[in-house]
Design a protein around this motif. Structure first.
Motif, PDB file in Angstrom:
ATOM      1  N   LEU A 142      39.129  38.099  36.713  1.00  0.00           N
ATOM      2  CA  LEU A 142      37.789  37.779  36.224  1.00  0.00           C
ATOM      3  C   LEU A 142      36.972  39.045  35.972  1.00  0.00           C
ATOM      4  CD1 LEU A 142      35.585  35.631  35.631  1.00  0.00           C
ATOM      5  CD2 LEU A 142      34.952  35.783  38.046  1.00  0.00           C
ATOM      6  N   SER A 143      37.027  39.970  36.916  1.00  0.00           N
ATOM      7  CA  SER A 143      36.268  41.215  36.754  1.00  0.00           C
ATOM      8  C   SER A 143      36.779  42.015  35.563  1.00  0.00           C
ATOM      9  CB  SER A 143      36.339  42.053  38.034  1.00  0.00           C
ATOM     10  OG  SER A 143      37.670  42.462  38.301  1.00  0.00           O
ATOM     11  N   ARG A 144      38.104  42.041  35.368  1.00  0.00           N
ATOM     12  CA  ARG A 144      38.678  42.782  34.244  1.00  0.00           C
ATOM     13  C   ARG A 144      38.328  42.134  32.904  1.00  0.00           C
ATOM     14  NH1 ARG A 144      44.698  42.765  35.074  1.00  0.00           N
ATOM     15  NH2 ARG A 144      44.716  44.069  33.214  1.00  0.00           N
ATOM     16  N   LEU A 145      38.348  40.803  32.859  1.00  0.00           N
ATOM     17  CA  LEU A 145      38.010  40.104  31.621  1.00  0.00           C
ATOM     18  C   LEU A 145      36.550  40.325  31.253  1.00  0.00           C
ATOM     19  CD1 LEU A 145      39.959  36.766  32.195  1.00  0.00           C
ATOM     20  CD2 LEU A 145      40.182  38.226  30.173  1.00  0.00           C
ATOM     21  N   ASN A 148      35.931  43.638  29.788  1.00  0.00           N
ATOM     22  CA  ASN A 148      36.772  43.909  28.611  1.00  0.00           C
ATOM     23  C   ASN A 148      37.862  44.924  28.911  1.00  0.00           C
ATOM     24  OD1 ASN A 148      35.243  42.174  26.864  1.00  0.00           O
ATOM     25  ND2 ASN A 148      33.691  43.772  26.721  1.00  0.00           N
ATOM     26  N   ASP A 149      38.440  44.785  30.118  1.00  0.00           N
ATOM     27  CA  ASP A 149      39.486  45.712  30.548  1.00  0.00           C
ATOM     28  C   ASP A 149      40.801  44.964  30.808  1.00  0.00           C
ATOM     29  OD1 ASP A 149      40.535  48.202  31.286  1.00  0.00           O
ATOM     30  OD2 ASP A 149      40.119  47.847  33.411  1.00  0.00           O
ATOM     31  N   TYR A 150      40.978  43.833  30.146  1.00  0.00           N
ATOM     32  CA  TYR A 150      42.161  43.004  30.344  1.00  0.00           C
ATOM     33  C   TYR A 150      43.109  43.242  29.163  1.00  0.00           C
ATOM     34  CZ  TYR A 150      44.839  38.944  31.952  1.00  0.00           C
ATOM     35  OH  TYR A 150      45.826  38.125  32.437  1.00  0.00           O
ATOM     36  N   HIS A 151      44.278  43.791  29.441  1.00  0.00           N
ATOM     37  CA  HIS A 151      45.211  44.150  28.356  1.00  0.00           C
ATOM     38  C   HIS A 151      45.938  42.915  27.850  1.00  0.00           C
ATOM     39  CE1 HIS A 151      48.038  46.412  25.965  1.00  0.00           C
ATOM     40  NE2 HIS A 151      49.037  45.801  26.571  1.00  0.00           N
ATOM     41  N   ARG A 259      35.415  17.761  42.836  1.00  0.00           N
ATOM     42  CA  ARG A 259      36.220  18.935  43.180  1.00  0.00           C
ATOM     43  C   ARG A 259      36.348  19.056  44.680  1.00  0.00           C
ATOM     44  NH1 ARG A 259      36.751  23.236  39.088  1.00  0.00           N
ATOM     45  NH2 ARG A 259      36.104  22.351  37.134  1.00  0.00           N
ATOM     46  N   THR A 260      37.523  19.414  45.106  1.00  0.00           N
ATOM     47  CA  THR A 260      37.765  19.562  46.528  1.00  0.00           C
ATOM     48  C   THR A 260      37.407  20.960  46.970  1.00  0.00           C
ATOM     49  OG1 THR A 260      40.018  20.362  46.254  1.00  0.00           O
ATOM     50  CG2 THR A 260      39.710  17.978  46.278  1.00  0.00           C
ATOM     51  N   SER A 261      37.425  21.179  48.271  1.00  0.00           N
ATOM     52  CA  SER A 261      37.067  22.483  48.825  1.00  0.00           C
ATOM     53  C   SER A 261      38.095  23.550  48.476  1.00  0.00           C
ATOM     54  CB  SER A 261      36.934  22.380  50.350  1.00  0.00           C
ATOM     55  OG  SER A 261      38.145  21.919  50.923  1.00  0.00           O
ATOM     56  N   GLN A 262      39.274  23.134  47.985  1.00  0.00           N
ATOM     57  CA  GLN A 262      40.305  24.116  47.628  1.00  0.00           C
ATOM     58  C   GLN A 262      40.008  24.782  46.293  1.00  0.00           C
ATOM     59  OE1 GLN A 262      43.958  21.873  47.695  1.00  0.00           O
ATOM     60  NE2 GLN A 262      44.085  21.875  49.917  1.00  0.00           N
ATOM     61  N   SER A 263      39.101  24.227  45.519  1.00  0.00           N
ATOM     62  CA  SER A 263      38.780  24.790  44.216  1.00  0.00           C
ATOM     63  C   SER A 263      37.716  25.872  44.351  1.00  0.00           C
ATOM     64  CB  SER A 263      38.287  23.693  43.275  1.00  0.00           C
ATOM     65  OG  SER A 263      37.865  24.250  42.059  1.00  0.00           O
ATOM     66  N   THR A 264      37.878  26.937  43.571  1.00  0.00           N
ATOM     67  CA  THR A 264      36.907  28.031  43.592  1.00  0.00           C
ATOM     68  C   THR A 264      36.002  28.011  42.367  1.00  0.00           C
ATOM     69  OG1 THR A 264      38.440  29.506  42.443  1.00  0.00           O
ATOM     70  CG2 THR A 264      38.510  29.499  44.853  1.00  0.00           C
ATOM     71  N   GLY A 265      36.326  27.181  41.380  1.00  0.00           N
ATOM     72  CA  GLY A 265      35.525  27.149  40.163  1.00  0.00           C
ATOM     73  C   GLY A 265      35.773  28.320  39.244  1.00  0.00           C
ATOM     74  N   LEU A 266      36.911  29.010  39.386  1.00  0.00           N
ATOM     75  CA  LEU A 266      37.217  30.165  38.541  1.00  0.00           C
ATOM     76  C   LEU A 266      38.221  29.846  37.442  1.00  0.00           C
ATOM     77  CD1 LEU A 266      37.493  33.050  41.178  1.00  0.00           C
ATOM     78  CD2 LEU A 266      35.634  32.618  39.579  1.00  0.00           C
ATOM     79  N   GLY A 267      39.000  28.789  37.622  1.00  0.00           N
ATOM     80  CA  GLY A 267      40.082  28.501  36.680  1.00  0.00           C
ATOM     81  C   GLY A 267      39.601  28.312  35.257  1.00  0.00           C
ATOM     82  N   SER A 271      40.035  30.744  31.976  1.00  0.00           N
ATOM     83  CA  SER A 271      40.692  30.184  30.791  1.00  0.00           C
ATOM     84  C   SER A 271      39.850  30.406  29.536  1.00  0.00           C
ATOM     85  CB  SER A 271      40.954  28.686  30.985  1.00  0.00           C
ATOM     86  OG  SER A 271      41.889  28.472  32.019  1.00  0.00           O
ATOM     87  N   LYS A 272      38.539  30.174  29.653  1.00  0.00           N
ATOM     88  CA  LYS A 272      37.679  30.374  28.490  1.00  0.00           C
ATOM     89  C   LYS A 272      37.593  31.851  28.106  1.00  0.00           C
ATOM     90  CE  LYS A 272      33.207  29.212  26.494  1.00  0.00           C
ATOM     91  NZ  LYS A 272      31.985  28.391  26.614  1.00  0.00           N
ATOM     92  N   LEU A 273      37.505  32.728  29.092  1.00  0.00           N
ATOM     93  CA  LEU A 273      37.456  34.165  28.801  1.00  0.00           C
ATOM     94  C   LEU A 273      38.748  34.638  28.154  1.00  0.00           C
ATOM     95  CD1 LEU A 273      35.687  35.487  32.029  1.00  0.00           C
ATOM     96  CD2 LEU A 273      34.745  35.445  29.720  1.00  0.00           C
ATOM     97  N   LEU A 274      39.886  34.109  28.607  1.00  0.00           N
ATOM     98  CA  LEU A 274      41.172  34.456  27.989  1.00  0.00           C
ATOM     99  C   LEU A 274      41.223  33.971  26.544  1.00  0.00           C
ATOM    100  CD1 LEU A 274      43.678  33.688  30.903  1.00  0.00           C
ATOM    101  CD2 LEU A 274      43.173  35.937  29.925  1.00  0.00           C
ATOM    102  N   ALA A 275      40.727  32.750  26.320  1.00  0.00           N
ATOM    103  CA  ALA A 275      40.709  32.219  24.956  1.00  0.00           C
ATOM    104  C   ALA A 275      39.846  33.097  24.049  1.00  0.00           C
ATOM    105  CB  ALA A 275      40.185  30.782  24.955  1.00  0.00           C
TER     106      ALA A 275
END
Length: 300
Positions: A142-145, A148-151, A259-267, A271-275
């Motif tokens: 997330l920090s790299r995306l 703009n440092d994600y290759h 959402r369960t407690s196992q989710s961090t809300g980052l997925g 995904s949107k940043l990758l797109a």
């Protein structure tokens, strides 16, 4: 005398009309400059009045003070965000190495010599460690995306074949949870430019999301619309509310009931940043108790 008054009135009217239209043009120009400043707030620009007028000059001075204050706050915010992302990246990087070693040592344990209770405990610890490893990886990516440092290695990809293969990997898990799957795609290949690893990440996130939150059905579609390719994931839900949809792509957003407690809300955020990094976009909608997340890319 009457003619003199008439001529004076006409001249005064002309002067006021000229002044009015010049002020109107000056205001229109200032409005354009304000729009340009709003579009590019980083540019060191201020509003200028093309036609001298004391009252309007005072108004533009007030606007300029506001513009300068907004620009200063924006720069401070960007600097804080940049520092936070750098700290997250550094912390994530520092944690990954020892955590990888811990997982390696857990895998080297000779469980044959342990009791059933101890084996179960080791498995629980190993599972938690791997979950933590995935979470740290998400923070790092997330920090790299965002910086703009994600290759990315962009290449021609047949998204129809890719979607079929990626979906099959989750078929047994979806079937086990009694989630019916409908796959919709043309017979012919559809090509786009994409990074294979990033696209795998998007599909994995979406299918894991379906495993967590879909109630009985999942639709996966690869659709061609003019010069665009739409990748659609749609599942039924009874807990998601319309007001939740606009927040789904936000960092750390977790909807309390769905959402369960196992989710961090980052997925979905990742995904949107990758797109976007691959030249696409993502959007979400809720209609008739069905959540739809759509990724749109340019077709080759």
């Amino acid at each position: 005398m009457v003619w003199l008054l008439f001529v004076t009135a006409v001249v005064a009217a002309i002067i006021y009309m000229v002044r009015f239209y010049r002020l109107k043009a000056a205001l229109k120009k200032a409005a354009g400059e304000l729009a340009a400043i709003e579009e590019n707030p980083e540019d060191n620009r201020i509003l200028l009045l093309a036609f001298p007028d004391k009252e309007l000059e005072e108004l533009l001075k007030a606007f300029n003070r506001y513009v300068l204050l907004t620009r200063k706050e924006r720069i401070c915010y960007q600097n804080r965000e940049k520092a936070l992302r750098a700290q997250i990246e550094n912390i994530s990087h520092d944690l990954r190495t020892p955590l990888t070693a811990i997982i390696g040592y857990l895998e080297l344990l000779d469980t044959d010599k342990l009791s059933a209770e101890d084996v179960a405990a080791v498995e629980r610890v190993s599972k938690k460690a791997k979950n933590l490893q995935g979470l740290i990886g998400n923070f790092y990516d997330l920090s790299r995306l965002e910086m703009n440092d994600y290759h990315l290695c962009m290449e021609k990809l047949d998204i129809v074949h890719f979607a079929k293969e990626a979906s099959l990997l989750f078929y047994q898990e979806l079937e086990k949870k009694k989630i019916s799957v409908r796959f919709d795609a043309p017979e012919n290949p559809l090509y786009l430019l994409a990074d294979t690893g990033a696209m795998e990440r998007i599909f994995n996130n979406m299918l894991q999301n379906a495993l967590r939150y879909a109630e009985s059905s999942l639709y996966i579609g690869v659709l061609e619309k003019k010069d665009k390719i739409h990748i659609v994931f749609e599942n039924d839900t009874s807990t998601l509310k319309p007001e939740d949809v606009s927040h789904l792509f936000e960092r750390f957003y977790v909807q309390e009931k769905s959402r369960t407690s196992q989710s961090t809300g980052l997925g979905l955020t990742i995904s949107k940043l990758l797109a976007k990094a691959m030249g696409g976009n993502a959007e979400a909608g809720l209609e008739g108790g069905r959540l739809q997340i759509r990724y749109v890319f340019d077709r080759l």
